[in-house]
Design an enzyme around this catalytic site. Structure first.
Site, mmCIF file in Angstrom:
data_model
loop_
_atom_site.group_PDB
_atom_site.id
_atom_site.type_symbol
_atom_site.label_atom_id
_atom_site.label_comp_id
_atom_site.label_asym_id
_atom_site.label_seq_id
_atom_site.Cartn_x
_atom_site.Cartn_y
_atom_site.Cartn_z
ATOM 1 N N ALA A 31 0.831 -1.205 0.000
ATOM 2 C CA ALA A 31 0.000 0.000 0.000
ATOM 3 C C ALA A 31 0.868 1.258 0.000
ATOM 4 O O ALA A 31 0.875 2.032 -0.957
ATOM 5 C CB ALA A 31 -0.924 -0.012 1.216
ATOM 6 N N ARG A 52 5.768 11.150 -10.047
ATOM 7 C CA ARG A 52 5.030 12.271 -10.644
ATOM 8 C C ARG A 52 5.762 13.589 -10.407
ATOM 9 O O ARG A 52 5.716 14.486 -11.229
ATOM 10 C CB ARG A 52 3.607 12.328 -10.091
ATOM 11 C CG ARG A 52 2.700 11.271 -10.713
ATOM 12 C CD ARG A 52 1.235 11.519 -10.436
ATOM 13 N NE ARG A 52 0.877 11.214 -9.061
ATOM 14 C CZ ARG A 52 0.351 10.054 -8.669
ATOM 15 N NH1 ARG A 52 0.118 9.099 -9.537
ATOM 16 N NH2 ARG A 52 0.051 9.854 -7.403
ATOM 17 N N SER A 56 0.658 -4.658 -4.347
ATOM 18 C CA SER A 56 -0.238 -3.505 -4.541
ATOM 19 C C SER A 56 -1.705 -3.898 -4.491
ATOM 20 O O SER A 56 -2.477 -3.566 -5.368
ATOM 21 C CB SER A 56 0.075 -2.829 -5.879
ATOM 22 O OG SER A 56 -0.508 -1.540 -5.897
ATOM 23 N N CYS A 109 -7.157 -4.566 3.080
ATOM 24 C CA CYS A 109 -8.362 -4.427 3.904
ATOM 25 C C CYS A 109 -9.541 -5.130 3.259
ATOM 26 O O CYS A 109 -10.584 -5.306 3.884
ATOM 27 C CB CYS A 109 -8.704 -2.962 4.103
ATOM 28 S SG CYS A 109 -7.286 -1.976 4.559
ATOM 29 N N HIS A 138 -10.107 -1.425 -13.599
ATOM 30 C CA HIS A 138 -9.825 -2.821 -13.960
ATOM 31 C C HIS A 138 -8.468 -3.065 -14.605
ATOM 32 O O HIS A 138 -8.324 -3.993 -15.387
ATOM 33 C CB HIS A 138 -10.955 -3.382 -14.838
ATOM 34 C CG HIS A 138 -12.298 -3.186 -14.216
ATOM 35 N ND1 HIS A 138 -12.625 -3.718 -12.991
ATOM 36 C CD2 HIS A 138 -13.375 -2.475 -14.613
ATOM 37 C CE1 HIS A 138 -13.853 -3.356 -12.676
ATOM 38 N NE2 HIS A 138 -14.332 -2.589 -13.642
ATOM 39 N N ASP A 180 2.414 0.645 8.403
ATOM 40 C CA ASP A 180 2.225 -0.278 9.523
ATOM 41 C C ASP A 180 3.505 -0.612 10.275
ATOM 42 O O ASP A 180 3.453 -1.342 11.271
ATOM 43 C CB ASP A 180 1.592 -1.588 9.028
ATOM 44 C CG ASP A 180 0.122 -1.437 8.699
ATOM 45 O OD1 ASP A 180 -0.392 -0.299 8.770
ATOM 46 O OD2 ASP A 180 -0.523 -2.454 8.383
ATOM 47 N N ASN A 196 -1.802 4.833 2.808
ATOM 48 C CA ASN A 196 -1.909 5.551 1.546
ATOM 49 C C ASN A 196 -1.589 7.030 1.703
ATOM 50 O O ASN A 196 -0.852 7.605 0.901
ATOM 51 C CB ASN A 196 -3.311 5.374 0.957
ATOM 52 C CG ASN A 196 -3.381 4.191 0.018
ATOM 53 O OD1 ASN A 196 -3.043 4.304 -1.147
ATOM 54 N ND2 ASN A 196 -3.778 3.042 0.549
ATOM 55 N N TYR A 217 -28.084 19.635 6.366
ATOM 56 C CA TYR A 217 -29.390 19.183 6.833
ATOM 57 C C TYR A 217 -30.445 19.145 5.727
ATOM 58 O O TYR A 217 -30.618 20.103 4.988
ATOM 59 C CB TYR A 217 -29.906 20.100 7.951
ATOM 60 C CG TYR A 217 -31.384 19.932 8.220
ATOM 61 C CD1 TYR A 217 -31.877 18.721 8.696
ATOM 62 C CD2 TYR A 217 -32.290 20.951 7.960
ATOM 63 C CE1 TYR A 217 -33.236 18.537 8.905
ATOM 64 C CE2 TYR A 217 -33.653 20.785 8.175
ATOM 65 C CZ TYR A 217 -34.120 19.571 8.640
ATOM 66 O OH TYR A 217 -35.458 19.387 8.839
#
Lengths: 574, 574
Positions: free
Chosen positions: A12, A23, A40, A44, A66, A293, A315, A438
């Protein structure tokens, strides 16, 4: 010469950091290694893969549209080199190289780096008891192990299962096994409630009640696994109270940081076993980063380090690390512990500290608990939501929020709103005044969260003197000894069955008649005031106060809480 | 002598203030008057009463547990005296009395007060055109008028309806009339988009598209109603462009504060016609309070007064006023404009400023727009959510958030989280880092809100150079003149139909092949980069930048945005 970055771990955080870095600095040379073949993936999602909600393991690896995020994908789409089935053996910080071994062909090599990222994640706690290594005793932290569990279930070899550990993964696995597959599932938890450390005992009891009702899952609390037995494959779980026959065991007893490489490389490691990092995720070697983690984070409520493994956190941290690897500066402040869980039809949400945890952290705290509709009371699909706000006394500082709802997104809306402000050190007033969006299909005009803030304020000022259903249940079971009376202030149709069944301790005066019937109130007794949700009983408490009758407590959540908790006062005697 | 409080207006704020006051000071004498017979109802529920979701008007008056909040209820349960069908004629501030008239028997009386609360609410804007007073031209601000509308519909007299005004009430009424009752409904809005002032033109176009698709409702924008015609009852709506035959007209052209009593009593009234109050809701006479729909509020983004009528706000302010009436001090800071609306299956949410409104308020602003799943991409019931973040340039201050989703609660979670922090003046970084509760059934590991913050940051730094679908549609329609090319970076299965249909302006190179096929890119043209959601086209933009091809813009939201917007590039030619 272009920047060389090596990333160890490709589930992750590693991939996120790699892509962000590329990037910002497309010319950087990034190599990412992982000892597994599958990378990758959405870890979870494993319980949903096992349950069948997600049919193929491949889906956990796909992008939204996909494309499978395998090594080839990273090479072509991201210009990131990925080495799978490759284990990092050691980090040589002097010459800045990582020694790696290809697990398939055994070949070793050195990967040079300018910057190194340890995304080594966590490993599951395996119980240190006999038989823990038997076939059929699984954990659910890796996709490859999950595939093996599912194969075993799908081939019809599992009629009974035992889940060890009542945390989030344990509860998700109870649902995954019992709901779709119909496996007779038992949960064993060593502590005295499910979701310890996440929610308080009152809500935990309600979750347990839901598990039993919806899932038919047996839940054994305060129970310790002593050993696993079986010939070749696990057949029995022996606890300190019973023997459970089983075909499968899922160990969901938490995870701990994987800091082996860091430790071996002489990097600072915390007493909890986590890699120590600064706010930019640099380890004690500034050219080596770590996140996700395998680290601990600053808890923004306690100001102490906390271990909070989370795919979402990984992430977000991955992106920040990518920015820092690229040479820019971005800092991470810490965590507030936002949490949500789907378990059968119930969602459980939490953020900040539960009441027991607040106490353990040294706060003098109390909690307010409100049951109210998640929509306008007249809107057709209105459901009752349960929220508990944990507050520091006497400052009124908000320490945490926990809740239950059948509408998970609606619960998330309240949890997320409080999660968003916790870093600003809000007080009760900020909750009372919070301006949620609301409209009748989404909330009440006085939203449950505002009502919760108001209730907390009333408790803090002493205007509302509550009792929670946990304590009420204990008192009620001792009703022969204790001299209390339940004053039910609902309409008589609601109250009458209770008055009939418990004539010595249950009386009924509707709240709107209380002023004119004040003489009927047994003012010499301790009174527990009961209505449907705790609102009218609060009104009654004020009226009684005004009349000088002050030995009263208002049952928070009223009959709705009693029901959710599983205290069936009207059930037939055995 | 006990405190005497008179409250004028008994719908939302008045009753809330009365009850709070009585809980803090049970001995206070509270009289609440209202000129209508029906009081203390959920006015925001009127569209749902008309639609039939709520079957009886009485339900809007009930408590959560089915007690009707009428005068008798307030007397018995709350010890508050209520005078219905009683109009306040004048306030004499010298002698501290309110002159009232009973509308049934005509009798007048003086009510003395120590403290007075003006909860006089709003009144609907009625169009100043001929025929506006014809029978059949309704507003929907009062429950009694709503009952008349529903009676007329239920008796079969309404086959066609015209709703004037494309704000929240107007859209709710379009759904109410067309969805359940099957009434052929037309919406006329004078401005060039629905929900003006609430969302930007891009999202508004998507809402309009949804109205047309789901509801089959005709929507006429930039169109002015000139008159209503009919013999006795309305039969036609004449606009500046057409004539609409109709059986019913709903005027939903907004509301304005009702400050008549305040003005006549010499209290300060704003240029916008609202009662002026301080942060404790005291008017220019400190013994007279006002709140809810008859006042303006401080807008916490602009720092200017804004009129924001809302049943939720009225409830929260009512409680604060009750506290102040009781002699304690509680202040109100202002509003951020949280908003949510259900319209057919679509929810529209907003908070803070839309992009056009930010511009009108003098901010140099831009917006980022992201389309992403509301759950983990692999989770079965994942839907695409659309969010737009409005940001001040160059500070990165967050000015607002707007969005669309088929899962309203999931949208509310994101809106509420941002609403909660807006008063703390967050920047983009706070959105990128926001820690929402995560589990696959409720969010992606990188939540859409985090992704939106990241995208905004990339736009602010110039890393991402976007074009929105509104502008894209305009450019695409001029494609004969303009020299651009759409570079579709999706897989060829997605892209091929577009390439076939628009061979001169549409080419396809999948993002993951872009590096190796860079020579095929027409570097001399302006390139619009297109993918499914805007993520891969952003990757492509970076790759092209690296190769020196910089005249590119990335279509925010990609094909998903094109579709939602209603731009059907593949439809058959007429």
């Amino acid at each position: 010469m272009s920047l060389k970055v090596v990333i160890i771990g490709a589930v992750a955080l590693g991939p996120k950091a790699a892509c962000r870095l590329k990037r910002l600095r497309p010319e950087a040379e990034v190599a990412m290694i992982d000892q597994n073949a599958l990378i990758s993936y959405g870890g979870c999602g494993i319980p949903y893969f096992i349950s069948g909600d997600v049919s193929e393991a491949r889906q956990l690896q796909e992008t939204s549209f996909h494309m499978v995020r395998d090594a080839e994908f990273f090479r072509l789409a991201k210009d990131v080199k990925v080495l799978t089935r490759t284990k990092a053996l050691a980090v040589d910080r002097q010459i800045k190289k990582v020694r790696v071994r290809n697990l398939d062909i055994g070949e070793e090599a050195d990967l040079p780096y300018d910057k190194l990222l340890l995304a080594t994640g966590s490993r599951p706690n395996r119980l240190n008891v006999p038989g823990a290594d038997l076939d059929g005793v699984f954990t659910v932290t890796g996709l490859e192990e999950a595939v093996r569990i599912k194969e075993r279930i799908a081939s019809g070899q599992v009629a009974r299962a035992v889940v060890v550990g009542g945390g989030a993964i344990g509860l998700e696995m109870v649902e995954a096994l019992s709901d779709l597959w119909g496996i007779e599932t038992t949960l064993v938890e060593i502590q005295d409630q499910v979701l310890p450390g996440v929610i308080g005992p009152n809500l935990a009891r309600m979750v347990r009640n839901t598990l039993a009702e919806n899932g038919g899952a047996e839940v054994y609390l305060s129970e310790k696994v002593l050993k696993f037995e079986g010939r070749g494959r696990v057949e029995r779980v022996i606890t300190d109270r019973r023997t459970l026959e089983t075909d499968l065991v899922v160990l969901a007893a938490g995870v701990r940081p994987n800091a082996d490489l860091a430790r071996a490389a002489g990097l600072e490691v915390s007493p909890g076993g986590a890699v120590v990092v600064n706010s930019r995720f640099q380890t004690s070697d500034p050219d080596i980063y770590a996140g996700g983690d395998c680290i601990e984070n600053m808890h923004l409520i306690t100001g102490r380090r906390v271990y909070f493994p989370s795919g979402s956190l990984a992430n977000r941290q991955g992106r920040i690390i990518g920015t820092n690897l690229a040479g820019a500066v971005e800092e991470f402040d810490g965590v507030v512990g936002s949490f949500i869980l789907k378990c059968f039809d119930l969602a459980v949400g939490a953020v900040g500290l539960s009441l027991p945890r607040a106490g353990a952290e040294g706060f003098e705290a109390f909690s307010a608990y409100v049951v109210q509709g998640d929509r306008a009371h007249f809107y057709p699909d209105m459901d009752l939501m349960h929220l508990e706000l944990v507050v520091e006394r006497p400052t009124g500082r908000v320490l945490g929020l926990q809740g239950l709802s059948n509408k998970g997104d609606a619960l998330a809306a309240r949890i997320d709103a409080v999660a968003a402000i916790l870093k600003y050190r809000p007080t009760i007033r900020d909750i009372s005044h919070i301006e949620l969006a609301y409209a009748p299909p989404f909330s009440a005009a006085m939203d449950i969260l505002n009502a919760l803030g108001n209730t907390a304020e009333n408790i803090l000022t002493g205007q509302n003197r509550p009792i929670d259903v946990d304590e009420f249940a204990a008192i009620f079971n001792r009703r022969d000894q204790d001299g209390f009376v339940c004053l039910d202030v609902r309409g008589s149709a609601n109250a009458e069955p209770f008055v009939q069944k418990y004539p010595d301790v249950w009386i009924n005066i509707p709240q709107e008649r209380l002023r004119e019937r004040i003489d009927e109130v047994p003012a010499d007794k301790e009174l527990i005031l009961v209505c449907n949700s705790g609102v009218r009983s609060y009104e009654a408490q004020i009226t009684l106060d005004e009349k000088g009758i002050k030995n009263t407590r208002n049952l928070q959540g009223g009959a709705a809480a009693i029901k959710k908790w599983g205290l069936d006062l009207l059930e037939e005697e055995d």
